[in-house]
Design a protein around this motif. Structure first.
Motif, PDB file in Angstrom:
ATOM      1  N   MET A  71     -41.166 -77.426  40.359  1.00 32.87           N
ATOM      2  CA  MET A  71     -42.156 -75.677  40.035  1.00 32.87           C
ATOM      3  C   MET A  71     -43.513 -75.858  40.227  1.00 32.87           C
ATOM      4  O   MET A  71     -43.605 -74.765  40.275  1.00 32.87           O
ATOM      5  CB  MET A  71     -41.254 -76.341  38.872  1.00 32.87           C
ATOM      6  N   LEU A  72     -43.555 -77.136  40.941  1.00 29.73           N
ATOM      7  CA  LEU A  72     -45.706 -77.028  40.380  1.00 29.73           C
ATOM      8  C   LEU A  72     -46.115 -77.031  42.384  1.00 29.73           C
ATOM      9  O   LEU A  72     -47.224 -77.249  42.715  1.00 29.73           O
ATOM     10  CB  LEU A  72     -45.901 -78.366  40.384  1.00 29.73           C
ATOM     11  N   ALA A  73     -44.996 -77.030  43.246  1.00 30.84           N
ATOM     12  CA  ALA A  73     -44.712 -77.405  44.309  1.00 30.84           C
ATOM     13  C   ALA A  73     -44.488 -76.068  45.622  1.00 30.84           C
ATOM     14  O   ALA A  73     -43.668 -75.485  45.599  1.00 30.84           O
ATOM     15  CB  ALA A  73     -44.745 -78.486  45.182  1.00 30.84           C
ATOM     16  N   ASN A  74     -45.341 -76.199  46.533  1.00 33.54           N
ATOM     17  CA  ASN A  74     -45.103 -74.841  47.406  1.00 33.54           C
ATOM     18  C   ASN A  74     -44.588 -73.022  46.730  1.00 33.54           C
ATOM     19  O   ASN A  74     -44.008 -72.815  47.319  1.00 33.54           O
ATOM     20  CB  ASN A  74     -43.712 -75.314  47.928  1.00 33.54           C
ATOM     21  N   ARG A  75     -45.293 -73.062  45.990  1.00 37.34           N
ATOM     22  CA  ARG A  75     -46.342 -71.595  45.141  1.00 37.34           C
ATOM     23  C   ARG A  75     -46.365 -70.923  46.318  1.00 37.34           C
ATOM     24  O   ARG A  75     -47.120 -70.660  46.020  1.00 37.34           O
ATOM     25  CB  ARG A  75     -46.178 -71.610  43.734  1.00 37.34           C
ATOM     26  N   ARG A  76     -46.156 -69.509  45.806  1.00 35.05           N
ATOM     27  CA  ARG A  76     -46.634 -68.137  46.516  1.00 35.05           C
ATOM     28  C   ARG A  76     -46.371 -67.328  45.713  1.00 35.05           C
ATOM     29  O   ARG A  76     -45.762 -67.155  44.533  1.00 35.05           O
ATOM     30  CB  ARG A  76     -46.066 -67.806  47.693  1.00 35.05           C
ATOM     31  N   THR A  97     -50.646 -54.054  47.673  1.00 35.94           N
ATOM     32  CA  THR A  97     -49.801 -55.682  47.293  1.00 35.94           C
ATOM     33  C   THR A  97     -50.351 -56.116  47.859  1.00 35.94           C
ATOM     34  O   THR A  97     -50.489 -55.630  49.636  1.00 35.94           O
ATOM     35  CB  THR A  97     -48.323 -54.908  47.234  1.00 35.94           C
ATOM     36  N   SER A  98     -51.370 -57.498  47.867  1.00 38.42           N
ATOM     37  CA  SER A  98     -51.374 -58.292  48.456  1.00 38.42           C
ATOM     38  C   SER A  98     -50.584 -59.216  49.505  1.00 38.42           C
ATOM     39  O   SER A  98     -49.640 -59.174  49.120  1.00 38.42           O
ATOM     40  CB  SER A  98     -52.509 -59.276  47.914  1.00 38.42           C
ATOM     41  N   ASP A  99     -50.836 -59.363  50.382  1.00 38.93           N
ATOM     42  CA  ASP A  99     -50.225 -60.641  50.808  1.00 38.93           C
ATOM     43  C   ASP A  99     -50.065 -61.678  50.840  1.00 38.93           C
ATOM     44  O   ASP A  99     -50.771 -62.131  49.491  1.00 38.93           O
ATOM     45  CB  ASP A  99     -51.368 -60.964  52.252  1.00 38.93           C
ATOM     46  N   PRO A 100     -49.070 -61.962  50.711  1.00 42.65           N
ATOM     47  CA  PRO A 100     -48.406 -63.667  49.802  1.00 42.65           C
ATOM     48  C   PRO A 100     -49.944 -64.347  49.950  1.00 42.65           C
ATOM     49  O   PRO A 100     -50.514 -64.934  51.568  1.00 42.65           O
ATOM     50  CB  PRO A 100     -47.165 -63.944  50.561  1.00 42.65           C
ATOM     51  N   PHE A 101     -49.571 -65.701  48.901  1.00 41.49           N
ATOM     52  CA  PHE A 101     -50.875 -66.909  49.203  1.00 41.49           C
ATOM     53  C   PHE A 101     -50.557 -68.071  48.357  1.00 41.49           C
ATOM     54  O   PHE A 101     -49.793 -67.654  47.587  1.00 41.49           O
ATOM     55  CB  PHE A 101     -52.615 -65.845  49.189  1.00 41.49           C
ATOM     56  N   VAL A 102     -50.320 -69.312  49.044  1.00 40.16           N
ATOM     57  CA  VAL A 102     -50.459 -69.876  48.272  1.00 40.16           C
ATOM     58  C   VAL A 102     -50.774 -70.875  47.010  1.00 40.16           C
ATOM     59  O   VAL A 102     -52.051 -70.139  46.403  1.00 40.16           O
ATOM     60  CB  VAL A 102     -50.300 -71.029  48.913  1.00 40.16           C
ATOM     61  N   ILE A 103     -50.301 -70.971  45.391  1.00 37.76           N
ATOM     62  CA  ILE A 103     -51.614 -71.000  44.118  1.00 37.76           C
ATOM     63  C   ILE A 103     -50.545 -73.135  44.023  1.00 37.76           C
ATOM     64  O   ILE A 103     -49.857 -73.136  44.293  1.00 37.76           O
ATOM     65  CB  ILE A 103     -49.873 -71.075  43.767  1.00 37.76           C
ATOM     66  N   ASP A 104     -52.314 -73.322  44.849  1.00 35.09           N
ATOM     67  CA  ASP A 104     -52.285 -74.615  44.874  1.00 35.09           C
ATOM     68  C   ASP A 104     -52.271 -75.855  43.400  1.00 35.09           C
ATOM     69  O   ASP A 104     -52.513 -76.788  43.456  1.00 35.09           O
ATOM     70  CB  ASP A 104     -52.849 -75.498  45.724  1.00 35.09           C
ATOM     71  N   HIS A 105     -52.500 -74.886  42.232  1.00 29.54           N
ATOM     72  CA  HIS A 105     -52.580 -75.062  40.834  1.00 29.54           C
ATOM     73  C   HIS A 105     -52.559 -74.544  39.725  1.00 29.54           C
ATOM     74  O   HIS A 105     -52.081 -73.124  40.113  1.00 29.54           O
ATOM     75  CB  HIS A 105     -54.129 -75.289  41.004  1.00 29.54           C
ATOM     76  N   GLY A 106     -51.980 -74.980  38.579  1.00 27.61           N
ATOM     77  CA  GLY A 106     -52.187 -74.435  37.493  1.00 27.61           C
ATOM     78  C   GLY A 106     -49.954 -74.080  37.359  1.00 27.61           C
ATOM     79  O   GLY A 106     -49.748 -75.054  38.336  1.00 27.61           O
ATOM     80  N   ILE A 107     -50.086 -74.053  36.092  1.00 28.08           N
ATOM     81  CA  ILE A 107     -48.322 -73.638  36.412  1.00 28.08           C
ATOM     82  C   ILE A 107     -47.939 -72.582  35.955  1.00 28.08           C
ATOM     83  O   ILE A 107     -48.423 -71.914  35.031  1.00 28.08           O
ATOM     84  CB  ILE A 107     -48.271 -74.140  34.617  1.00 28.08           C
ATOM     85  N   GLY A 108     -46.558 -72.558  36.459  1.00 26.80           N
ATOM     86  CA  GLY A 108     -45.605 -70.541  36.268  1.00 26.80           C
ATOM     87  C   GLY A 108     -46.689 -70.498  35.171  1.00 26.80           C
ATOM     88  O   GLY A 108     -45.600 -71.048  33.647  1.00 26.80           O
TER      89      GLY A 108
END
Length: 90
Positions: free
Chosen positions: A1-6, A15-26
């Motif tokens: 749930m907290l890894a490999n999120r974009r 609409t932006s290009d996809p980018f990595v989310i490396d902190h926080g909770i959805g």
């Protein structure tokens, strides 16, 4: 749930290009409420005097200060916002 999120940002016609989310909770995670309470539990210990108060509801926290003047009240709030949290040893 907290890894490999974009994610993407989308507003108006952009609409932006996809980018990595490396902190926080959805948003909408069933555990985010509990994690928030645990992570921010010390915030309620910040007020030190009779003119200072902290309160929390769900995922919102508020600092309240009273004073005789705007400047005094502003100084109290600024102090609360920058004061180190006292954590018990051990």
């Amino acid at each position: 749930m907290l890894a490999n999120r974009r994610t993407r940002l989308r507003f108006d016609n952009f609409t932006s290009d996809p980018f990595v989310i490396d902190h926080g909770i959805g948003q909408g995670c069933p555990f985010s409420f509990l994690i928030y309470i645990y992570y921010n539990a010390d915030v309620l210990d910040i007020p030190e005097g009779p003119n200072e108060l902290a309160s929390r509801y769900a995922d919102d926290t508020i600092f309240i200060a009273t004073g005789k003047t705007f400047e005094e009240t502003h100084h109290t709030l600024a102090s609360m916002m920058t004061r180190p949290v006292k954590r018990p040893l051990g």
